[in-house]
Design an enzyme around this catalytic site. Structure first.
Site, PDB file in Angstrom:
ATOM      1  N   PRO A 117      20.596  36.440  99.940  1.00  0.00           N
ATOM      2  CA  PRO A 117      19.736  36.964  99.778  1.00  0.00           C
ATOM      3  C   PRO A 117      18.866  36.522  98.600  1.00  0.00           C
ATOM      4  CG  PRO A 117      21.692  38.008  98.711  1.00  0.00           C
ATOM      5  CD  PRO A 117      22.131  37.125  99.609  1.00  0.00           C
ATOM      6  N   MET A 118      17.719  36.992  98.272  1.00  0.00           N
ATOM      7  CA  MET A 118      16.647  36.368  97.259  1.00  0.00           C
ATOM      8  C   MET A 118      16.835  37.008  95.890  1.00  0.00           C
ATOM      9  SD  MET A 118      14.967  33.709  98.421  1.00  0.00           S
ATOM     10  CE  MET A 118      13.205  33.863  97.331  1.00  0.00           C
ATOM     11  N   ASP A 119      17.816  38.176  95.993  1.00  0.00           N
ATOM     12  CA  ASP A 119      17.986  39.012  94.714  1.00  0.00           C
ATOM     13  C   ASP A 119      18.147  38.030  93.273  1.00  0.00           C
ATOM     14  OD1 ASP A 119      18.514  40.558  96.609  1.00  0.00           O
ATOM     15  OD2 ASP A 119      20.168  41.751  95.746  1.00  0.00           O
ATOM     16  N   LEU A 120      18.920  36.871  93.341  1.00  0.00           N
ATOM     17  CA  LEU A 120      18.750  36.150  91.878  1.00  0.00           C
ATOM     18  C   LEU A 120      17.835  35.468  91.743  1.00  0.00           C
ATOM     19  CD1 LEU A 120      22.722  34.759  92.501  1.00  0.00           C
ATOM     20  CD2 LEU A 120      21.824  36.771  91.230  1.00  0.00           C
TER      21      LEU A 120
ATOM     22  N   ASP B 176      29.763  23.042 102.893  1.00  0.00           N
ATOM     23  CA  ASP B 176      29.202  22.473 103.700  1.00  0.00           C
ATOM     24  C   ASP B 176      29.944  21.617 104.360  1.00  0.00           C
ATOM     25  OD1 ASP B 176      26.811  24.094 103.988  1.00  0.00           O
ATOM     26  OD2 ASP B 176      25.535  22.404 102.739  1.00  0.00           O
TER      27      ASP B 176
ATOM     28  N   ARG C  22      15.706  28.156 105.134  1.00  0.00           N
ATOM     29  CA  ARG C  22      15.753  28.862 104.053  1.00  0.00           C
ATOM     30  C   ARG C  22      15.299  28.170 102.938  1.00  0.00           C
ATOM     31  NH1 ARG C  22      19.712  33.013 104.870  1.00  0.00           N
ATOM     32  NH2 ARG C  22      20.639  32.860 106.970  1.00  0.00           N
TER      33      ARG C  22
ATOM     34  N   LYS D  52      19.503  15.942 102.121  1.00  0.00           N
ATOM     35  CA  LYS D  52      18.626  16.570 102.532  1.00  0.00           C
ATOM     36  C   LYS D  52      18.284  17.695 101.624  1.00  0.00           C
ATOM     37  CE  LYS D  52      19.899  20.090 105.343  1.00  0.00           C
ATOM     38  NZ  LYS D  52      19.667  21.588 105.352  1.00  0.00           N
ATOM     39  N   ASN D  53      19.337  18.360 100.965  1.00  0.00           N
ATOM     40  CA  ASN D  53      19.409  19.497  99.921  1.00  0.00           C
ATOM     41  C   ASN D  53      18.547  19.197  98.917  1.00  0.00           C
ATOM     42  OD1 ASN D  53      20.546  21.370 101.916  1.00  0.00           O
ATOM     43  ND2 ASN D  53      22.252  21.054 100.990  1.00  0.00           N
TER      44      ASN D  53
ATOM     45  N   ILE E 184      32.090  31.059 100.059  1.00  0.00           N
ATOM     46  CA  ILE E 184      30.588  30.987  99.644  1.00  0.00           C
ATOM     47  C   ILE E 184      29.728  31.855 100.744  1.00  0.00           C
ATOM     48  CG2 ILE E 184      28.783  29.451  99.206  1.00  0.00           C
ATOM     49  CD1 ILE E 184      31.015  28.989  97.317  1.00  0.00           C
TER      50      ILE E 184
ATOM     51  N   ARG F  33      18.460  18.933 111.793  1.00  0.00           N
ATOM     52  CA  ARG F  33      17.979  19.330 110.654  1.00  0.00           C
ATOM     53  C   ARG F  33      18.762  18.715 109.295  1.00  0.00           C
ATOM     54  NH1 ARG F  33      19.544  24.370 109.896  1.00  0.00           N
ATOM     55  NH2 ARG F  33      18.297  24.432 107.902  1.00  0.00           N
TER      56      ARG F  33
END
Length: 422
Positions: free
Chosen positions: A124-127, A308, A94, A22-23, A330, A400
């Site tokens: 977060p999206m910072d990186l 996971d 995400r 999936k990923n 994580i 999902r």
């Protein structure tokens, strides 16, 4: 909402085919935005997240066709007519943020809603933002959307990620393929999904070296062409189904599995008393004589123990001999399954990012509630070994990430059924 009913009924035996990751697939699909030519993915998993990503790509003007009962995705982005990834789609998952880098690289602009998904931490999206800004992008957050532009195109740069983020590595890697000059990503994520993405991008004409190591180097090219690429096997589905015979007893062969995808996980299984044997077609798993032994687990970026698989491993350790300590490094909020396992008789103490599991001889079936994707399947695994009936509610998360779970487990002897909501 649907629920899954599980009845513990002893050892399992047979074969379980492992689907494409999936990923990996969710990362590979946005790569179609980098080229005007078609990208075809084979061995695609048939999951609701894949449908969501297909919907998102279609909203941007891409064409996505699902062939061979969903196992093949044929995509084309020759005529993109929208650069806005809307909240109504992005909030569902995400991984939707992975359209940001490709759209910036090819169109020079992108407006992407902040993402949604399971409630297992901020992520977060910072990186992502810092990496794309290093390539020359101008990014502003307004009203819950990232407004990004690169009017002069992206330019190669050297950067070091503060954390080996998989998503940030993927976004930056895709953007760098069309940037002018050389990009070097230090402290890059090393996951198999990164290697799979780089392999696909190379098939499309990208010049990439070092994937699978902490240093990835990309020499930008003017354009990418079409390709056909097989999605790598899902190491999380693989690890999940490897735990089924470990928990219940018996012997199951996971078709398509490879040790290198789950090496750190296999080390913990061995320490717990679980046999893993490579075959010509996959991995054969069986519990050795006696009760499972307690082991300590710390989640880490690849090649460490996968976050996971933490919830599923906890389900195994609930009936182990001795006390196990699981440390989650994580994501925060990733022990929400522990109280539900407690309803089944497990003895678990949670303090911040650490869970202490005191093994009990037997779990007992109970009504429980799933809180996220991996928690869902951990409760199902626990139910397979519990006395009586376990009803897992709110299993919409499950679809999902797991393709035809009831069918796969049922084929090796599990008593499991889905009860559809009226």
């Amino acid at each position: 909402m649907d629920s899954i009913v599980v009845r513990g009924n002893g050892p399992l035996k047979g074969q379980i085919p492992i689907a494409g990751a999936k990923n990996a697939c969710l990362t590979l699909m946005p790569a179609t935005l980098l080229s005007e030519e078609p990208l075809t993915l084979t061995n695609a998993p048939r999951l609701s997240d894949i449908k969501t990503m297909s919907e998102l790509l279609a909203s941007l003007g891409a064409e996505v066709s699902s062939l061979q009962e969903g196992k093949v995705l044929a995509m084309s982005s020759h005529d993109l007519d929208n650069h806005v990834a809307d909240y109504d789609i992005v909030r569902k998952m995400r991984a939707s943020n992975l359209v940001l880098g490709p759209m910036l690289a090819r169109l020079g602009q992108a407006v992407v809603s902040l993402p949604g998904g399971c409630a297992i931490g901020a992520r977060p999206m910072d990186l992502h933002i810092h990496g794309l800004e290093a390539l020359g992008a101008q990014i502003e957050l307004k009203d819950g959307y990232l407004h990004a532009k690169a009017p002069g195109g992206l330019k190669g740069a050297q950067m070091k990620l503060a954390f080996a983020s998989v998503g940030a590595t993927e976004n930056i890697l895709m953007a760098a393929t069309l940037a002018k000059g050389t990009t070097v990503i230090e402290n890059a994520a090393r996951e198999p999904e990164i290697v799979d993405l780089a392999t696909c991008l190379r098939a499309m004409g990208a010049q990439i070296e070092g994937d699978g190591t902490p240093r990835i180097e990309v020499q930008g090219v003017d354009r990418l062409h079409g390709a056909t690429h097989p999605v790598v096997a899902d190491r999380i589905e693989l690890g999940t189904y490897m735990l089924a015979p470990a928990i219940c007893g018996g012997e199951v062969e996971c078709l398509g599995g490879r040790i290198e995808l789950v090496a750190a996980f296999c080390e913990k299984l061995d320490a717990a008393g679980i046999s893993v044997e490579e075959t010509d077609t996959g991995l054969k798993v069986a519990r050795r004589n006696g009760r499972v032994r307690a082991v300590d687990v710390t989640t880490e970026p690849f090649p460490g123990f996968p976050t996971d698989l933490q919830a599923q491993m906890m389900a195994l350790l609930c009936t182990a001999e001795g006390t196990s300590v699981l440390e989650e490094k994580i994501f925060e909020n990733r022990f929400m399954h522990a109280p539900e396992l407690g309803r089944m008789g497990a003895s678990i103490e949670v303090h911040g990012g650490t869970a202490t599991v005191h093994g009990v001889e037997k779990l007992k079936g109970a009504p429980v509630m799933a809180t996220d994707l991996r928690a869902s399947v951990s409760l199902i695994l626990a139910g397979l070994a519990a006395e009586g009936e376990t009803v897992v509610n709110r299993v919409y998360h499950l679809d999902r990430g797991y393709e035809r779970l009831e069918e796969k487990l049922g084929n090796v002897g599990a008593q499991i059924e889905r009860v559809r909501s009226s």
